[in-house]
Design a protein around this motif. Structure first.
Motif, PDB file in Angstrom:
ATOM      1  N   THR A  52       0.834  -1.203   0.000  1.00 19.62           N
ATOM      2  CA  THR A  52       0.000   0.000   0.000  1.00 19.62           C
ATOM      3  C   THR A  52       0.870   1.254   0.000  1.00 19.62           C
ATOM      4  O   THR A  52       1.793   1.379   0.798  1.00 19.62           O
ATOM      5  CB  THR A  52      -0.928   0.020   1.223  1.00 19.62           C
ATOM      6  OG1 THR A  52      -1.782  -1.127   1.179  1.00 19.62           O
ATOM      7  CG2 THR A  52      -1.788   1.280   1.235  1.00 19.62           C
ATOM      8  N   ASN A  53       0.543   2.163  -0.924  1.00 23.15           N
ATOM      9  CA  ASN A  53       1.175   3.475  -0.943  1.00 23.15           C
ATOM     10  C   ASN A  53       0.151   4.509  -0.488  1.00 23.15           C
ATOM     11  O   ASN A  53      -1.004   4.489  -0.905  1.00 23.15           O
ATOM     12  CB  ASN A  53       1.656   3.816  -2.353  1.00 23.15           C
ATOM     13  CG  ASN A  53       2.448   5.114  -2.387  1.00 23.15           C
ATOM     14  OD1 ASN A  53       3.243   5.391  -1.493  1.00 23.15           O
ATOM     15  ND2 ASN A  53       2.240   5.909  -3.428  1.00 23.15           N
ATOM     16  N   ASN A  54       0.582   5.433   0.375  1.00 19.07           N
ATOM     17  CA  ASN A  54      -0.256   6.518   0.859  1.00 19.07           C
ATOM     18  C   ASN A  54      -1.558   6.025   1.497  1.00 19.07           C
ATOM     19  O   ASN A  54      -2.658   6.490   1.153  1.00 19.07           O
ATOM     20  CB  ASN A  54      -0.563   7.508  -0.269  1.00 19.07           C
ATOM     21  CG  ASN A  54       0.652   8.310  -0.691  1.00 19.07           C
ATOM     22  OD1 ASN A  54       1.622   8.423   0.052  1.00 19.07           O
ATOM     23  ND2 ASN A  54       0.602   8.870  -1.887  1.00 19.07           N
ATOM     24  N   GLN A  87      -0.535  11.818  -5.751  1.00 18.42           N
ATOM     25  CA  GLN A  87      -0.643  10.370  -5.682  1.00 18.42           C
ATOM     26  C   GLN A  87      -1.477   9.999  -4.458  1.00 18.42           C
ATOM     27  O   GLN A  87      -1.044  10.178  -3.324  1.00 18.42           O
ATOM     28  CB  GLN A  87       0.727   9.701  -5.573  1.00 18.42           C
ATOM     29  CG  GLN A  87       1.615   9.891  -6.783  1.00 18.42           C
ATOM     30  CD  GLN A  87       2.814   8.959  -6.762  1.00 18.42           C
ATOM     31  OE1 GLN A  87       2.978   8.126  -7.643  1.00 18.42           O
ATOM     32  NE2 GLN A  87       3.670   9.106  -5.767  1.00 18.42           N
ATOM     33  N   ARG A  89      -4.079   6.865  -2.695  1.00 16.98           N
ATOM     34  CA  ARG A  89      -3.798   5.521  -2.187  1.00 16.98           C
ATOM     35  C   ARG A  89      -3.810   4.501  -3.329  1.00 16.98           C
ATOM     36  O   ARG A  89      -4.663   4.526  -4.211  1.00 16.98           O
ATOM     37  CB  ARG A  89      -4.843   5.121  -1.143  1.00 16.98           C
ATOM     38  CG  ARG A  89      -4.665   3.693  -0.627  1.00 16.98           C
ATOM     39  CD  ARG A  89      -5.525   3.405   0.562  1.00 16.98           C
ATOM     40  NE  ARG A  89      -5.386   2.012   0.998  1.00 16.98           N
ATOM     41  CZ  ARG A  89      -5.573   1.601   2.237  1.00 16.98           C
ATOM     42  NH1 ARG A  89      -5.926   2.462   3.190  1.00 16.98           N
ATOM     43  NH2 ARG A  89      -5.433   0.325   2.559  1.00 16.98           N
ATOM     44  N   HIS A 133       2.108   1.067 -11.500  1.00 16.88           N
ATOM     45  CA  HIS A 133       3.034   2.067 -10.970  1.00 16.88           C
ATOM     46  C   HIS A 133       4.443   1.491 -10.967  1.00 16.88           C
ATOM     47  O   HIS A 133       4.646   0.301 -10.690  1.00 16.88           O
ATOM     48  CB  HIS A 133       2.638   2.456  -9.537  1.00 16.88           C
ATOM     49  CG  HIS A 133       3.210   3.756  -9.058  1.00 16.88           C
ATOM     50  ND1 HIS A 133       4.555   3.923  -8.773  1.00 16.88           N
ATOM     51  CD2 HIS A 133       2.626   4.959  -8.818  1.00 16.88           C
ATOM     52  CE1 HIS A 133       4.769   5.161  -8.362  1.00 16.88           C
ATOM     53  NE2 HIS A 133       3.616   5.819  -8.384  1.00 16.88           N
ATOM     54  N   THR A 135       8.110   0.720  -9.433  1.00 12.36           N
ATOM     55  CA  THR A 135       8.329   0.161  -8.086  1.00 12.36           C
ATOM     56  C   THR A 135       8.790   1.191  -7.064  1.00 12.36           C
ATOM     57  O   THR A 135       8.677   0.959  -5.858  1.00 12.36           O
ATOM     58  CB  THR A 135       9.356  -0.984  -8.146  1.00 12.36           C
ATOM     59  OG1 THR A 135      10.558  -0.510  -8.785  1.00 12.36           O
ATOM     60  CG2 THR A 135       8.802  -2.161  -8.930  1.00 12.36           C
ATOM     61  N   ASP A 136       9.285   2.335  -7.515  1.00 10.92           N
ATOM     62  CA  ASP A 136       9.680   3.410  -6.609  1.00 10.92           C
ATOM     63  C   ASP A 136       8.508   4.386  -6.488  1.00 10.92           C
ATOM     64  O   ASP A 136       8.198   5.128  -7.419  1.00 10.92           O
ATOM     65  CB  ASP A 136      10.913   4.129  -7.153  1.00 10.92           C
ATOM     66  CG  ASP A 136      11.363   5.293  -6.270  1.00 10.92           C
ATOM     67  OD1 ASP A 136      10.763   5.501  -5.194  1.00 10.92           O
ATOM     68  OD2 ASP A 136      12.318   5.989  -6.674  1.00 10.92           O
ATOM     69  N   PHE A 137       7.839   4.388  -5.334  1.00 10.03           N
ATOM     70  CA  PHE A 137       6.681   5.262  -5.167  1.00 10.03           C
ATOM     71  C   PHE A 137       7.058   6.746  -5.143  1.00 10.03           C
ATOM     72  O   PHE A 137       6.194   7.602  -5.310  1.00 10.03           O
ATOM     73  CB  PHE A 137       5.917   4.885  -3.902  1.00 10.03           C
ATOM     74  CG  PHE A 137       5.149   3.599  -4.025  1.00 10.03           C
ATOM     75  CD1 PHE A 137       4.279   3.384  -5.072  1.00 10.03           C
ATOM     76  CD2 PHE A 137       5.303   2.595  -3.081  1.00 10.03           C
ATOM     77  CE1 PHE A 137       3.567   2.202  -5.201  1.00 10.03           C
ATOM     78  CE2 PHE A 137       4.600   1.408  -3.193  1.00 10.03           C
ATOM     79  CZ  PHE A 137       3.732   1.207  -4.250  1.00 10.03           C
ATOM     80  N   ASN A 138       8.315   7.052  -4.920  1.00 14.79           N
ATOM     81  CA  ASN A 138       8.756   8.441  -4.988  1.00 14.79           C
ATOM     82  C   ASN A 138       8.895   8.939  -6.423  1.00 14.79           C
ATOM     83  O   ASN A 138       9.014  10.140  -6.658  1.00 14.79           O
ATOM     84  CB  ASN A 138      10.093   8.610  -4.257  1.00 14.79           C
ATOM     85  CG  ASN A 138       9.950   8.416  -2.766  1.00 14.79           C
ATOM     86  OD1 ASN A 138       9.019   8.920  -2.145  1.00 14.79           O
ATOM     87  ND2 ASN A 138      10.868   7.646  -2.172  1.00 14.79           N
ATOM     88  N   TYR A 233       4.202  -2.379  -9.776  1.00 15.65           N
ATOM     89  CA  TYR A 233       3.085  -2.601  -8.879  1.00 15.65           C
ATOM     90  C   TYR A 233       1.800  -2.387  -9.667  1.00 15.65           C
ATOM     91  O   TYR A 233       1.655  -1.393 -10.387  1.00 15.65           O
ATOM     92  CB  TYR A 233       3.124  -1.634  -7.695  1.00 15.65           C
ATOM     93  CG  TYR A 233       4.178  -1.960  -6.673  1.00 15.65           C
ATOM     94  CD1 TYR A 233       4.159  -3.174  -5.988  1.00 15.65           C
ATOM     95  CD2 TYR A 233       5.194  -1.049  -6.381  1.00 15.65           C
ATOM     96  CE1 TYR A 233       5.135  -3.473  -5.050  1.00 15.65           C
ATOM     97  CE2 TYR A 233       6.164  -1.339  -5.435  1.00 15.65           C
ATOM     98  CZ  TYR A 233       6.122  -2.554  -4.770  1.00 15.65           C
ATOM     99  OH  TYR A 233       7.081  -2.853  -3.846  1.00 15.65           O
TER     100      TYR A 233
END
Length: 259
Positions: A52-54, A87, A89, A133, A135-138, A233
């Motif tokens: 999970t991101n954010n 960005q 969730r 997405h 793989t680096d959420f940044n 992802y």
């Protein structure tokens, strides 16, 4: 000798019957409603084994009544938005190209009935769908396909590519998904590219053949696509732009993943 020929005949017959469960799509690809991984969101509580991101952008994401169930009740400061450098969730699985990801009966509903889409009063931007997405959420590089209302274009599917925080977006037209729900299929190929399909929900997909339609006749999302590595992802998002149409609920009956 007759026994030998009988065995040979049966062996050839069975080998030719192995692919009976596969039906060609109109574009020549084989369709198979089996999958290497299926999540039907059984039980209650948090999603199981997702990255999970954010999470705090949309805290009310659970399993409920056999569905992914996202209650979007607050979009202050566009906290849930997926657009340009925003960005929200994402609940995702790590996948390696090539892959196929299908989300079944995904879309928007009211707080009283998650399977009944709200009317697009006041030109809301409210969606639920699938995102790919890096793989680096940044790194703000993603592609998504979402179902819902897009301002003055209600009951539609939106496609979006975001490259380094700059989004290109279009849709398939108003009233193309009149219930505010659809099945979404994303195929990641051996060259790390994406082809997108959709159909009206096939609620009996285990026994009824799918009838996939290429997104905007090409299967390609608008603008430049991100340069994806071998792993990405892929998962579910629910979001809004502004407060019009909030609150609402995003749901999905099941996901299927084929390597």
């Amino acid at each position: 000798m007759k026994r030998y020929y009988l065995i040979l005949f049966l062996s050839l017959f069975l080998s030719c019957s192995d692919d009976d469960s596969q039906t060609p799509d109109e574009d020549g690809e084989e369709q198979n409603n089996t999958a290497d991984f299926v999540d039907e969101f059984n039980g209650t509580g948090s999603l199981v084994d997702y990255v999970t991101n954010n999470a705090l952008a949309l805290p009310q994401v659970t399993r409920s009544a056999g569905r992914y169930y996202a209650e979007l009740t607050d979009n202050t400061n566009n906290t849930t938005l997926h657009f340009n450098e925003e960005q929200g969730r994402l609940d995702a699985k790590a996948l390696t190209f090539p892959f196929q990801f299908i989300a079944r009966n995904i879309g928007i509903g009211t707080m009283d009935d998650s399977q009944s889409a709200p009317l697009p009063t006041g030109s809301p931007y409210i969606f639920s769908g699938v995102q790919v997405h890096v793989t680096d959420f940044n790194s703000i590089n993603s592609s998504h396909v979402v179902v819902g209302h897009r301002g003055g274009t209600g009951f539609t599917i939106e496609g979006k590519n975001t490259v380094n925080g700059d989004s290109s977006v279009n849709d398939i037209g108003a009233n193309t998904v009149p219930e505010g729900r659809a099945d979404i299929r994303i195929v990641g190929d051996e060259n790390n590219g994406l082809t997108v399909y959709w159909q009206l929900p096939n609620l009996n997909f285990t026994t009824v053949a799918d009838n996939w339609i290429l997104y905007n006749d090409t299967g390609q999302l608008p603008g430049e696509a991100p340069s994806y590595g071998n792993e990405v992802y892929v998962g579910l998002i629910t979001y809004a732009f502004g407060d019009t149409g909030v609150p609402f609920i995003g749901t999905c009956d099941a996901i299927q993943i084929t390597d």
